[in-house]
Design a protein around this motif. Structure first.
Motif, PDB file in Angstrom:
ATOM      1  N   SER A   6      27.528  66.155  36.956  1.00 49.54           N
ATOM      2  CA  SER A   6      26.696  66.111  35.747  1.00 49.54           C
ATOM      3  C   SER A   6      26.392  67.495  35.184  1.00 49.54           C
ATOM      4  CB  SER A   6      25.380  65.384  36.056  1.00 49.54           C
ATOM      5  OG  SER A   6      25.619  64.072  36.497  1.00 49.54           O
ATOM      6  N   TYR A   7      26.361  68.512  36.042  1.00 50.87           N
ATOM      7  CA  TYR A   7      26.034  69.875  35.605  1.00 50.87           C
ATOM      8  C   TYR A   7      27.116  70.820  36.109  1.00 50.87           C
ATOM      9  CZ  TYR A   7      21.514  67.634  34.965  1.00 50.87           C
ATOM     10  OH  TYR A   7      20.513  66.783  34.592  1.00 50.87           O
ATOM     11  N   GLY A   8      28.350  70.511  35.749  1.00 55.39           N
ATOM     12  CA  GLY A   8      29.476  71.247  36.294  1.00 55.39           C
ATOM     13  C   GLY A   8      29.640  72.646  35.743  1.00 55.39           C
ATOM     14  N   THR A   9      29.078  72.934  34.582  1.00 55.02           N
ATOM     15  CA  THR A   9      29.248  74.257  33.986  1.00 55.02           C
ATOM     16  C   THR A   9      27.960  75.057  34.097  1.00 55.02           C
ATOM     17  OG1 THR A   9      28.520  73.625  31.764  1.00 55.02           O
ATOM     18  CG2 THR A   9      30.827  73.213  32.332  1.00 55.02           C
ATOM     19  N   GLY A  45      18.066  80.456  40.118  1.00 53.41           N
ATOM     20  CA  GLY A  45      19.315  80.908  39.545  1.00 53.41           C
ATOM     21  C   GLY A  45      20.228  79.752  39.182  1.00 53.41           C
ATOM     22  N   THR A  46      21.370  80.098  38.599  1.00 53.25           N
ATOM     23  CA  THR A  46      22.291  79.093  38.075  1.00 53.25           C
ATOM     24  C   THR A  46      23.448  78.782  39.011  1.00 53.25           C
ATOM     25  OG1 THR A  46      23.531  80.817  36.898  1.00 53.25           O
ATOM     26  CG2 THR A  46      21.757  79.715  35.692  1.00 53.25           C
ATOM     27  N   ASP A  47      23.500  79.415  40.168  1.00 53.99           N
ATOM     28  CA  ASP A  47      24.525  79.060  41.142  1.00 53.99           C
ATOM     29  C   ASP A  47      24.417  77.571  41.474  1.00 53.99           C
ATOM     30  OD1 ASP A  47      26.492  79.941  43.389  1.00 53.99           O
ATOM     31  OD2 ASP A  47      24.943  78.773  44.423  1.00 53.99           O
ATOM     32  N   ALA A  48      25.560  76.919  41.688  1.00 52.09           N
ATOM     33  CA  ALA A  48      25.562  75.467  41.897  1.00 52.09           C
ATOM     34  C   ALA A  48      24.695  75.064  43.082  1.00 52.09           C
ATOM     35  CB  ALA A  48      26.990  74.973  42.098  1.00 52.09           C
ATOM     36  N   GLY A  49      24.767  75.822  44.183  1.00 49.88           N
ATOM     37  CA  GLY A  49      23.959  75.499  45.351  1.00 49.88           C
ATOM     38  C   GLY A  49      22.479  75.673  45.090  1.00 49.88           C
ATOM     39  N   ALA A  50      22.097  76.800  44.483  1.00 47.32           N
ATOM     40  CA  ALA A  50      20.690  77.052  44.186  1.00 47.32           C
ATOM     41  C   ALA A  50      20.148  76.037  43.193  1.00 47.32           C
ATOM     42  CB  ALA A  50      20.520  78.472  43.635  1.00 47.32           C
ATOM     43  N   PHE A  88      25.606  69.901  53.438  1.00 45.43           N
ATOM     44  CA  PHE A  88      25.901  70.954  52.470  1.00 45.43           C
ATOM     45  C   PHE A  88      27.216  71.668  52.807  1.00 45.43           C
ATOM     46  CE2 PHE A  88      21.078  71.361  51.694  1.00 45.43           C
ATOM     47  CZ  PHE A  88      21.151  70.382  50.735  1.00 45.43           C
ATOM     48  N   LEU A  89      27.446  71.896  54.096  1.00 38.31           N
ATOM     49  CA  LEU A  89      28.687  72.552  54.491  1.00 38.31           C
ATOM     50  C   LEU A  89      29.900  71.684  54.164  1.00 38.31           C
ATOM     51  CD1 LEU A  89      27.614  74.021  57.955  1.00 38.31           C
ATOM     52  CD2 LEU A  89      28.212  75.332  55.911  1.00 38.31           C
ATOM     53  N   SER A  90      29.734  70.367  54.259  1.00 41.07           N
ATOM     54  CA  SER A  90      30.867  69.466  54.042  1.00 41.07           C
ATOM     55  C   SER A  90      31.371  69.481  52.601  1.00 41.07           C
ATOM     56  CB  SER A  90      30.481  68.038  54.444  1.00 41.07           C
ATOM     57  OG  SER A  90      29.524  67.504  53.546  1.00 41.07           O
ATOM     58  N   VAL A  91      30.537  69.933  51.667  1.00 42.14           N
ATOM     59  CA  VAL A  91      30.969  69.994  50.268  1.00 42.14           C
ATOM     60  C   VAL A  91      31.409  71.398  49.879  1.00 42.14           C
ATOM     61  CG1 VAL A  91      29.560  68.032  49.562  1.00 42.14           C
ATOM     62  CG2 VAL A  91      28.583  70.326  49.459  1.00 42.14           C
ATOM     63  N   GLY A  92      31.494  72.295  50.874  1.00 39.26           N
ATOM     64  CA  GLY A  92      32.037  73.623  50.626  1.00 39.26           C
ATOM     65  C   GLY A  92      31.042  74.692  50.225  1.00 39.26           C
ATOM     66  N   LEU A  93      29.747  74.441  50.423  1.00 39.41           N
ATOM     67  CA  LEU A  93      28.757  75.465  50.087  1.00 39.41           C
ATOM     68  C   LEU A  93      28.709  76.548  51.162  1.00 39.41           C
ATOM     69  CD1 LEU A  93      25.846  73.245  48.717  1.00 39.41           C
ATOM     70  CD2 LEU A  93      27.418  74.675  47.415  1.00 39.41           C
ATOM     71  N   GLU A  94      28.091  77.685  50.826  1.00 36.58           N
ATOM     72  CA  GLU A  94      28.047  78.822  51.728  1.00 36.58           C
ATOM     73  C   GLU A  94      27.326  78.476  53.030  1.00 36.58           C
ATOM     74  OE1 GLU A  94      26.961  78.729  48.687  1.00 36.58           O
ATOM     75  OE2 GLU A  94      27.916  80.293  47.469  1.00 36.58           O
ATOM     76  N   ALA A 141      17.237  78.982  49.257  1.00 41.51           N
ATOM     77  CA  ALA A 141      18.583  78.796  49.799  1.00 41.51           C
ATOM     78  C   ALA A 141      19.636  78.947  48.713  1.00 41.51           C
ATOM     79  CB  ALA A 141      18.685  77.409  50.432  1.00 41.51           C
ATOM     80  N   PHE A 142      20.764  79.565  49.085  1.00 43.31           N
ATOM     81  CA  PHE A 142      21.899  79.842  48.207  1.00 43.31           C
ATOM     82  C   PHE A 142      21.578  80.896  47.146  1.00 43.31           C
ATOM     83  CE2 PHE A 142      22.298  75.374  49.560  1.00 43.31           C
ATOM     84  CZ  PHE A 142      23.448  75.483  50.319  1.00 43.31           C
ATOM     85  N   ALA A 143      20.415  81.534  47.258  1.00 43.11           N
ATOM     86  CA  ALA A 143      20.090  82.652  46.366  1.00 43.11           C
ATOM     87  C   ALA A 143      19.662  83.847  47.224  1.00 43.11           C
ATOM     88  CB  ALA A 143      18.988  82.260  45.389  1.00 43.11           C
ATOM     89  N   ASP A 144      18.411  83.823  47.747  1.00 45.09           N
ATOM     90  CA  ASP A 144      17.935  84.916  48.590  1.00 45.09           C
ATOM     91  C   ASP A 144      18.183  84.659  50.071  1.00 45.09           C
ATOM     92  OD1 ASP A 144      17.061  85.766  46.162  1.00 45.09           O
ATOM     93  OD2 ASP A 144      14.915  85.561  46.580  1.00 45.09           O
ATOM     94  N   ASP A 145      18.227  83.393  50.469  1.00 48.50           N
ATOM     95  CA  ASP A 145      18.411  83.006  51.878  1.00 48.50           C
ATOM     96  C   ASP A 145      17.415  83.726  52.790  1.00 48.50           C
ATOM     97  OD1 ASP A 145      20.504  81.241  51.335  1.00 48.50           O
ATOM     98  OD2 ASP A 145      22.015  82.819  51.467  1.00 48.50           O
ATOM     99  N   ALA A 146      16.143  83.639  52.429  1.00 53.23           N
ATOM    100  CA  ALA A 146      15.073  84.277  53.219  1.00 53.23           C
ATOM    101  C   ALA A 146      14.634  83.334  54.342  1.00 53.23           C
ATOM    102  CB  ALA A 146      13.886  84.616  52.313  1.00 53.23           C
ATOM    103  N   TRP A 147      14.691  83.811  55.572  1.00 50.82           N
ATOM    104  CA  TRP A 147      14.327  82.994  56.723  1.00 50.82           C
ATOM    105  C   TRP A 147      12.840  83.072  57.057  1.00 50.82           C
ATOM    106  CZ3 TRP A 147      17.530  79.694  59.390  1.00 50.82           C
ATOM    107  CH2 TRP A 147      18.897  79.787  59.119  1.00 50.82           C
TER     108      TRP A 147
END
Length: 539
Positions: free
Chosen positions: A40-43, A69-74, A145-151, A236-242
């Motif tokens: 739905s939000y591919g671009t 951010g606009t990254d697909a994961g974030a 999340f890993l199964s769909v190829g995300l970081e 997650a998928f932006a700063d990845d702060a633990w």
């Protein structure tokens, strides 16, 4: 095997089916969310447009995460993470209360306390059981999340964040079980704490500081008062702060330690919040079994009714805002059309919010039927049935009160919708859509009611697990099916997705008559079968 290992093993054997539903269901929601977002939000333009619209109208952030951010994961985490964390929180609170205050009510804790295990070891076993359950949930969400190829790191952070929220509310559940005298009271405290902190995080995000390009939001101080806010600030998928996860885990462990101290400081079966003493004599209003059901469930009904009021208020208050967003982002309009039909955007917004209302009304009804199972399991149904009260009349009282709860929740939403129109000097023509959508959700919630009643009659020990699982499945298909790109026939398996709506000036009844027929048949079947069933006490 050690005493601790025996207690832990008993909890795993007792809960494995329920935990499998919670953990796998949460991971499946995460997986399908990414698939739906990618479609739905591919671009990046679509994602940027929606984020800008959300930050320009912060009330939308009440029900979403923290824009990063606009990254697909974030972007996917922004849309779905609060709901993943909410499922983890509810799983943990129910688990904690069931094995602590619930065992005290059933008398199981007294038997265990008479052994060398004592008073505190069962609570410690429950805490470890909850930690393992949340570790499993975190691992499955990360794997989704890993199964769909995300970081890798972003996936691990997102999974760990959901599990960490669960750990925090595991502590809340353990603490609530020490405060309240009944498992019902402890669950109510824990659930309200969950919903309140969920709302605090949303408000804190809404009043934060947006970036200049309207793709990122910096949380306000209010967000940092909520464990949901802590987990969202891992980004997650932006700063990845633990490091914010240490706050969630720390809160859960502190509350668990306090709970161990409290359980040692009180008598078995007692609590730190005393129950209000009842009257010496019952009023005339308690002269029937149906009135008794109303008396013991009215608090829950009030809570769901307040939720209905807020949902109705938002449905019309946000209609014009969503219309503006949809004009800028066709993907939003497409999703609304898939959920609600082919009417205009404001009509679609009302119908979408009332689809959420159908979930609330169904929750109210299922909770009341589950109360019938609890009364049967705990032996409190026997004194009622020992009087000249037929089994069908006893069950009929729960069905009648549950249906009244559905009607009250929907009526409150209709009143809230009217208030939203009046507050914004909006279009009163929307009230026609409100009434149609409300009536349809009464029928949809009634289907959940009768199906849960049938499970209660045919397989009483599965009532709670199956009843709530059906609500979650109906919510997933009805609310998130269009976002996930599921086939229309699969989405329409959910009763809340086939209710009537206004297509312009025309009424499309969709599956209304099937819903009414199913509800009527379910009531008749459950009452007829109840006549021949014996009581089934125990878990």
């Amino acid at each position: 095997m050690s005493r601790f290992g025996t207690l832990l093993g008993q909890r795993v054997r007792r809960d494995w089916r329920q935990l499998l539903l919670w953990t796998v269901g949460t991971a499946l929601l995460a997986y399908l969310s990414y698939v739906g977002v990618a479609e739905s939000y591919g671009t990046e333009q679509d994602r940027t447009s929606l984020l800008a619209a959300a930050l320009a109208n912060p009330v939308i952030l009440l029900f979403r995460g923290l824009p990063s951010g606009t990254d697909a994961g974030a972007f996917m985490v922004f849309l779905i993470f609060p709901w993943l964390a909410l499922l983890a929180a509810l799983m943990s609170t129910f688990l904690a209360v069931r094995h602590t205050r619930g065992d005290e009510e059933s008398g199981r804790a007294e038997l265990v306390a008479a052994t060398p295990a004592g008073r505190t070891l069962p609570l410690l076993a429950t805490a470890v059981h909850g930690l393992l359950a949340n570790a499993l949930l975190a691992a499955l969400v990360a794997a989704a999340f890993l199964s769909v190829g995300l970081e890798v790191e972003g996936s691990l952070v997102a999974g760990a964040a959901a599990g960490a929220v669960g750990v925090a509310f595991l502590g809340v559940g353990l603490f609530a079980a020490q405060l309240m005298r009944t498992s019902r009271g402890a669950n109510s405290v824990a659930v309200w704490a969950t919903l309140l902190t969920f709302l605090i995080a949303g408000i804190g995000n809404a009043i934060g500081t947006p970036s200049d390009d309207l793709t990122r939001m910096e949380s306000s101080w209010l967000t940092w008062l909520s464990s949901f806010g802590w987990a969202e600030n891992t980004r997650a998928f932006a700063d990845d702060a633990w490091w914010p996860l240490a706050l969630c885990v720390g809160l859960g462990l502190v509350l668990a330690v306090v709970s161990v101290a409290l359980v040692s400081a009180r008598d078995l079966g007692e609590s730190f919040v005393a129950e209000r003493p009842g009257r010496a004599w019952a009023s005339a209003a308690l002269s029937s079994p149906t009135a008794l059901v109303w008396r013991v469930t009215r608090g829950a009904i009030v809570g769901w009714t307040v939720g209905g009021l807020l949902t109705g208020l938002l449905s019309t208050s946000l209609a014009s805002i969503v219309s503006e967003i949809s004009a800028e982002n066709p993907s939003v309009a497409q999703i609304l059309e898939q959920i609600s039909g082919e009417g205009d955007i404001e009509q679609g917004t009302v119908t979408t919010f009332f689809t959420m209302l159908g979930v609330l009304a169904a929750c109210c009804a299922v909770q009341i039927v589950c109360r019938a199972r609890q009364d049967e399991a705990h032996g409190t149904a026997e004194p009622v049935l020992a009087a000249p009260v037929a089994r069908t009349r006893w069950l009929g009282g729960y069905l009648l009160v549950a249906f009244a709860g559905i009607v009250l929740v929907v009526a409150a939403a209709i009143a809230g919708a009217a208030g939203g129109i009046a507050g914004q000097d909006g279009d009163w023509d929307l009230m026609g859509d409100v009434l149609v959508a409300g009536a349809g959700q009464v029928a949809a919630a009634s289907v959940f009611l009768v199906v849960t009643a049938l499970v209660f009659v045919l397989a009483p020990r599965l009532t709670i697990a199956v009843g709530w699982s059906l609500v979650v499945l109906g919510m997933t298909l009805g609310l998130f099916g269009p976002l996930f790109g599921l086939p229309e026939w699969l989405t329409h398996l959910s009763p809340i997705a086939v209710t009537p709506f206004m297509d312009g000036d025309q009424l499309d009844v969709r599956g209304l008559w099937w819903l009414v027929l199913a509800a009527a048949a379910g009531v008749a079947a459950s009452l007829a079968l109840m006549r021949r069933r014996e009581l089934a006490t125990g878990d």
